[in-house]
Structures are given as C-alpha cells and as structure tokens.
Design a protein around this motif. Sequence first.
Motif, PDB file in Angstrom:
ATOM      1  N   ILE A 159       0.847  -1.188   0.000  1.00  0.00           N
ATOM      2  CA  ILE A 159       0.000   0.000   0.000  1.00  0.00           C
ATOM      3  C   ILE A 159       0.886   1.243   0.000  1.00  0.00           C
ATOM      4  CG2 ILE A 159      -0.180   0.007   2.533  1.00  0.00           C
ATOM      5  CD1 ILE A 159      -3.075   1.031   2.170  1.00  0.00           C
ATOM      6  N   ASN A 160       0.482   2.242  -0.759  1.00  0.00           N
ATOM      7  CA  ASN A 160       1.249   3.481  -0.855  1.00  0.00           C
ATOM      8  C   ASN A 160       0.887   4.399   0.314  1.00  0.00           C
ATOM      9  OD1 ASN A 160       3.086   5.199  -1.994  1.00  0.00           O
ATOM     10  ND2 ASN A 160       1.632   6.135  -3.412  1.00  0.00           N
ATOM     11  N   THR A 161       1.868   4.858   1.053  1.00  0.00           N
ATOM     12  CA  THR A 161       1.655   5.767   2.175  1.00  0.00           C
ATOM     13  C   THR A 161       2.479   7.030   1.965  1.00  0.00           C
ATOM     14  OG1 THR A 161       3.512   5.052   3.557  1.00  0.00           O
ATOM     15  CG2 THR A 161       1.498   3.707   3.635  1.00  0.00           C
ATOM     16  N   ARG A 180       0.427  -3.587   3.731  1.00  0.00           N
ATOM     17  CA  ARG A 180      -0.800  -3.211   4.428  1.00  0.00           C
ATOM     18  C   ARG A 180      -1.011  -4.095   5.656  1.00  0.00           C
ATOM     19  NH1 ARG A 180      -6.508  -4.492   1.633  1.00  0.00           N
ATOM     20  NH2 ARG A 180      -5.558  -6.570   1.789  1.00  0.00           N
ATOM     21  N   VAL A 181      -1.532  -3.476   6.723  1.00  0.00           N
ATOM     22  CA  VAL A 181      -2.000  -4.215   7.899  1.00  0.00           C
ATOM     23  C   VAL A 181      -3.520  -4.165   7.880  1.00  0.00           C
ATOM     24  CG1 VAL A 181      -2.108  -4.269  10.410  1.00  0.00           C
ATOM     25  CG2 VAL A 181       0.048  -3.727   9.267  1.00  0.00           C
ATOM     26  N   TYR A 182      -4.151  -5.316   7.785  1.00  0.00           N
ATOM     27  CA  TYR A 182      -5.601  -5.353   7.665  1.00  0.00           C
ATOM     28  C   TYR A 182      -6.228  -5.691   9.006  1.00  0.00           C
ATOM     29  CZ  TYR A 182     -10.166  -5.765   5.538  1.00  0.00           C
ATOM     30  OH  TYR A 182     -11.482  -5.550   5.205  1.00  0.00           O
ATOM     31  N   LEU A 183      -6.902  -4.694   9.598  1.00  0.00           N
ATOM     32  CA  LEU A 183      -7.547  -4.854  10.900  1.00  0.00           C
ATOM     33  C   LEU A 183      -8.979  -4.330  10.858  1.00  0.00           C
ATOM     34  CD1 LEU A 183      -4.551  -3.851  13.208  1.00  0.00           C
ATOM     35  CD2 LEU A 183      -5.660  -6.098  13.140  1.00  0.00           C
ATOM     36  N   ASN A 184      -9.676  -4.656   9.773  1.00  0.00           N
ATOM     37  CA  ASN A 184     -11.072  -4.240   9.629  1.00  0.00           C
ATOM     38  C   ASN A 184     -11.956  -5.451   9.368  1.00  0.00           C
ATOM     39  OD1 ASN A 184     -13.205  -2.470   9.617  1.00  0.00           O
ATOM     40  ND2 ASN A 184     -12.922  -1.830   7.493  1.00  0.00           N
ATOM     41  N   ASN A 185     -11.713  -6.523  10.110  1.00  0.00           N
ATOM     42  CA  ASN A 185     -12.414  -7.786   9.884  1.00  0.00           C
ATOM     43  C   ASN A 185     -13.869  -7.762  10.330  1.00  0.00           C
ATOM     44  OD1 ASN A 185     -10.186  -9.717   8.919  1.00  0.00           O
ATOM     45  ND2 ASN A 185      -9.253  -8.660  10.652  1.00  0.00           N
ATOM     46  N   ARG A 240     -11.987  10.764  12.633  1.00  0.00           N
ATOM     47  CA  ARG A 240     -11.716  10.783  11.190  1.00  0.00           C
ATOM     48  C   ARG A 240     -10.232  11.015  10.917  1.00  0.00           C
ATOM     49  NH1 ARG A 240     -16.343  14.335  10.751  1.00  0.00           N
ATOM     50  NH2 ARG A 240     -18.175  13.241   9.939  1.00  0.00           N
ATOM     51  N   THR A 241      -9.671  11.978  11.624  1.00  0.00           N
ATOM     52  CA  THR A 241      -8.258  12.304  11.410  1.00  0.00           C
ATOM     53  C   THR A 241      -7.368  11.149  11.833  1.00  0.00           C
ATOM     54  OG1 THR A 241      -8.733  14.648  11.788  1.00  0.00           O
ATOM     55  CG2 THR A 241      -6.430  13.965  11.937  1.00  0.00           C
ATOM     56  N   LEU A 242      -7.715  10.507  12.936  1.00  0.00           N
ATOM     57  CA  LEU A 242      -6.929   9.367  13.404  1.00  0.00           C
ATOM     58  C   LEU A 242      -6.940   8.246  12.363  1.00  0.00           C
ATOM     59  CD1 LEU A 242      -5.279   7.862  15.494  1.00  0.00           C
ATOM     60  CD2 LEU A 242      -7.422   7.261  16.666  1.00  0.00           C
ATOM     61  N   ALA A 243      -8.104   7.942  11.826  1.00  0.00           N
ATOM     62  CA  ALA A 243      -8.207   6.880  10.826  1.00  0.00           C
ATOM     63  C   ALA A 243      -7.409   7.233   9.570  1.00  0.00           C
ATOM     64  CB  ALA A 243      -9.667   6.627  10.476  1.00  0.00           C
ATOM     65  N   GLN A 244      -7.489   8.488   9.154  1.00  0.00           N
ATOM     66  CA  GLN A 244      -6.744   8.919   7.964  1.00  0.00           C
ATOM     67  C   GLN A 244      -5.242   8.836   8.206  1.00  0.00           C
ATOM     68  OE1 GLN A 244      -8.413  12.804   7.364  1.00  0.00           O
ATOM     69  NE2 GLN A 244     -10.291  12.016   6.421  1.00  0.00           N
ATOM     70  N   TRP A 245      -4.835   9.209   9.388  1.00  0.00           N
ATOM     71  CA  TRP A 245      -3.415   9.149   9.729  1.00  0.00           C
ATOM     72  C   TRP A 245      -2.916   7.700   9.683  1.00  0.00           C
ATOM     73  CZ3 TRP A 245      -1.838  13.318  13.782  1.00  0.00           C
ATOM     74  CH2 TRP A 245      -0.494  13.655  13.612  1.00  0.00           C
ATOM     75  N   LEU A 246      -3.681   6.823  10.311  1.00  0.00           N
ATOM     76  CA  LEU A 246      -3.284   5.415  10.317  1.00  0.00           C
ATOM     77  C   LEU A 246      -3.251   4.841   8.906  1.00  0.00           C
ATOM     78  CD1 LEU A 246      -5.331   4.165  13.409  1.00  0.00           C
ATOM     79  CD2 LEU A 246      -2.843   4.237  13.236  1.00  0.00           C
ATOM     80  N   GLY A 247      -4.229   5.209   8.094  1.00  0.00           N
ATOM     81  CA  GLY A 247      -4.313   4.642   6.755  1.00  0.00           C
ATOM     82  C   GLY A 247      -3.304   5.218   5.786  1.00  0.00           C
ATOM     83  N   TYR A 248      -3.261   6.548   5.693  1.00  0.00           N
ATOM     84  CA  TYR A 248      -2.440   7.183   4.664  1.00  0.00           C
ATOM     85  C   TYR A 248      -0.971   7.313   5.048  1.00  0.00           C
ATOM     86  CZ  TYR A 248      -6.633   8.300   2.037  1.00  0.00           C
ATOM     87  OH  TYR A 248      -7.789   8.205   1.303  1.00  0.00           O
ATOM     88  N   SER A 249      -0.698   7.319   6.344  1.00  0.00           N
ATOM     89  CA  SER A 249       0.706   7.425   6.760  1.00  0.00           C
ATOM     90  C   SER A 249       1.327   6.086   7.123  1.00  0.00           C
ATOM     91  CB  SER A 249       0.837   8.373   7.964  1.00  0.00           C
ATOM     92  OG  SER A 249       0.502   9.698   7.596  1.00  0.00           O
ATOM     93  N   ILE A 276      -2.382   1.190   7.629  1.00  0.00           N
ATOM     94  CA  ILE A 276      -3.170   0.337   8.526  1.00  0.00           C
ATOM     95  C   ILE A 276      -4.644   0.515   8.216  1.00  0.00           C
ATOM     96  CG2 ILE A 276      -3.763  -0.165  10.925  1.00  0.00           C
ATOM     97  CD1 ILE A 276      -0.905   0.868  11.623  1.00  0.00           C
ATOM     98  N   ASP A 277      -5.298  -0.560   7.854  1.00  0.00           N
ATOM     99  CA  ASP A 277      -6.696  -0.562   7.432  1.00  0.00           C
ATOM    100  C   ASP A 277      -7.580  -0.868   8.637  1.00  0.00           C
ATOM    101  OD1 ASP A 277      -9.129  -0.913   6.113  1.00  0.00           O
ATOM    102  OD2 ASP A 277      -8.164  -1.808   4.354  1.00  0.00           O
ATOM    103  N   ILE A 278      -8.223   0.191   9.152  1.00  0.00           N
ATOM    104  CA  ILE A 278      -9.124   0.044  10.299  1.00  0.00           C
ATOM    105  C   ILE A 278     -10.446   0.739   9.953  1.00  0.00           C
ATOM    106  CG2 ILE A 278      -7.430  -0.278  12.140  1.00  0.00           C
ATOM    107  CD1 ILE A 278      -8.876   3.139  11.414  1.00  0.00           C
ATOM    108  N   ALA A 279     -11.407   0.678  10.856  1.00  0.00           N
ATOM    109  CA  ALA A 279     -12.701   1.329  10.654  1.00  0.00           C
ATOM    110  C   ALA A 279     -12.795   2.569  11.527  1.00  0.00           C
ATOM    111  CB  ALA A 279     -13.837   0.371  11.007  1.00  0.00           C
TER     112      ALA A 279
END
Length: 424
Positions: free
Chosen positions: A16-18, A25-30, A347-356, A359-362
């Motif tokens: 995944i591009n960060t 990618r770390v997938y934690l949205n099961n 929202r910001t926390l999720a974006q930070w985890l995902g784009y930086s 980490i794929d979370i909800a």
Amino acid sequence: MLFNLRDYFFGTDTLINTHYGLTNRVYLNNAATPLVSKPVIQELYKILPIYSYGIESNALSEELALKYNQVRDIVMNFIGADSSLDTVIYTSNTTTAINLLSQAYYESDPNQIILTTKMEHMANYLPFREKMKTVLVNLTSEGNVDMNDYTAKLEEYSGKIKLVAVTGASNITGIIPPFYDMAKMAHNHGAKILVDAVQLVQHKAFSMKPHDDASHIDFVTFDGHKFYTGQSGGVLVGDKAFLNQYKPLLYGGSITEFVSSSQIIYKPSPGRYEPGYPDFLGIISLGTSIRFIQELGIKNIEEWEQGLYLYLIRRLSQIPNLILYGDVYSNPRTPFVSFNLRGLSYRTLAQWLGYSYGIDIASGLNGANIYVQDLLGLTDEQAFSLYKSGEGCGITRASIGLFNSYTDIDRLVDALFSISSQLR
C-alpha cells in the motif's frame, strides 16, 4: 494452537502506498469484512466448469444444485440446528435475513412489541423499528446489556413482546451479551429470540441448543462476506413451523407450487423465501468457509484470537491519551476494540493510520449508531447537534481475524504511539 495462517488468505502481503512510501498493508477491519480465504476460491475454481442455470435436466446441473443445497446441512450442523424443526433460508446477507424475519413478525401481529438493545447494528434495529413498536434495553457502564433493565422490560410488556432481537457480539466492542440467559427469560414471557450472529460464529463456538432446552435460540442469522468468502450469501435459520405461515419478503419466480390467474400456492420454507436465480457461488462459498473453520477447529481459533486480543489490549493501554471504549478486560468477547485519541477526531486518526502507516481500520459509527453514542456518553440531542454541525461522532476500531499476527498489532500500536507523541 494455531499459528500464522496468512498463507491461507489473499491480501495479507498487499503493498500500500503511504506518505512514507510503499509498505505492507495491515488489515484490521475484519468486523466490516475480512480477507478472502484461498480454500473458498479453490472450491469456486472447481465449480465454475459446471456452472449453469442449475435446473437443466443433466448430471452437471444436478451436481451444482446438490452442492448448493448441501450447504443447508453444513449450516445446520455448524450451529446445532434441528433439521426436523428448523429451516435454513438462503438470503443475500444478514440484513436481508433480518428484514425477512421482521416482515414475518409484522404479518403475525403488527401491534406486537419487539424488544432489542442499544448494542445493535442498525440492521438488527431498523427493520423492526420501522414496522412495529420497538423497545430498547439499556446498557451497563461496561457496554453490555443491562440485565436488570431487560428483566424489567420483559415484565412491563409481558404478553406483548413476541420477539427479542439481540446481537451475538457487538461489531464495536466485541462484547458478547448473555443471549442464552436472555433466551430463557424471553421464553418464560412467551417470546422467541433472534441472535444476529454475523460477528460471532467465525470467532466463537455457538449452538442454537435443542428446542426443548429453555435457552434454545429460535432464530439465527449470519453471512458469508464476514466469513472469509468475499461474497454475498447469508442464512436465516429458525423455526420452520413459524416461517411456513407467512408470505415472502420478495416476490418472483421459483417460490410457488402453483400459480394461475385466480390462485397462488406458495412453497413451504425455505423455498417461498428464495425468489429468483440462486446464488450458487455465494452459498457454496459459505459452505466451504464453514468447513475450513471446522477443519481448523473453532476452539483453536478462539485461543489464537484471544491471545492476539490480550496482547493488543496490553499494548494499547500503554499509549498516552488513548481512550478505550467498553470494558476491555471482562465480558466474553470477539477480538474487536474501539478507541480514540484525546485531542484528535476519529476521522483524522483513521486517515493518519491509513495514509501514513498503511493500517486498514474502521472509523465512525460503523452501523451501530445508538451504541456508539452511548459509549461516547452523548444524549440524543448532543448526537443530533454534532450531526447537524457536520462534525459527527464516532470511534476508531481495530478488529482481528484469524490471519492476523502479533506483527500486525505491533504495527498498529507503534503507529498510535507515534501519533500520540505528536499531539503533546
């Protein structure tokens, strides 16, 4: 004891591009939808050469239909249903299954009361709420069903409540309500119980229990896409005699025994509730995934995921300014955890985890609007005000699947430590 099962799944090594470049990618949205298991796709490759409409008069069509219908027995065996008293209805997903049951209950008595809880996903609330009077059971400070309030409401509306609808496990906190105790009490007041097990049966052992058991679960629903299939295909399992009485939720071909311009005779369940073209691939995938889980051993899966969960909680508890929702130490649970960081929006926390950090979370309400508002301590008015302002409210959630590893958890926690340090 199970160890790393990553090789059994697609997507565990996806790049995944960060903001810091490519990473795994770390997938934690099961809890939303897990990755797809390879045994499911391998079975589909066997099915595709014989794929057809399924009702032609030949051996291949007969084989396809047989594999499709055998999944009913697989489901019955998996959750301890009784083939003489229960039926397995194929649906597109859990939401459709609950809508089907809500329509049957509405037909049986539109003036009845449905008792459900503030823990529910909206799929286990709105289908009842929009048809009949629906009463919500309050929650404890731990985020579980308040059994004192449940008792009081059963007694207050005794004789009027025909169905109790409760989640098998929260999609937000993973907390498992005491649904067997709830079933026994519901039966004492003349009501049946539905357990929405879509977040439960792939993580924990579950049984409907025999019909003559006071704690018997009358209706159960779950589906394939949360069961490592990546496809639609769900089930409603429950009381055959009850479901044989009512009209379908959807109408179309294949649900009737006879039709003329003056008369319609519907099939008994499950046929009357399964209009249109059968979802051969989705349902066969669900059966394959159940067999895969059974081969691994549900107790082994519980042990593996519980170890990951406890490690995750121990490490999360060390992060400054991190808020954990619900009691993360007690209560039976599936391996989900919801949290926020003080001073940072969900929202910001999720974006930070995902784009930086890749980490794929909800994040957000995740379909459990009332539960999240309750966990955040918001009144209805406060929640509505946040909605009107555009800010909204929500949590950030990590949910573990059986392919996850301790390395995945370290990646999440290290990222949260880094983010937290930048807020000081």
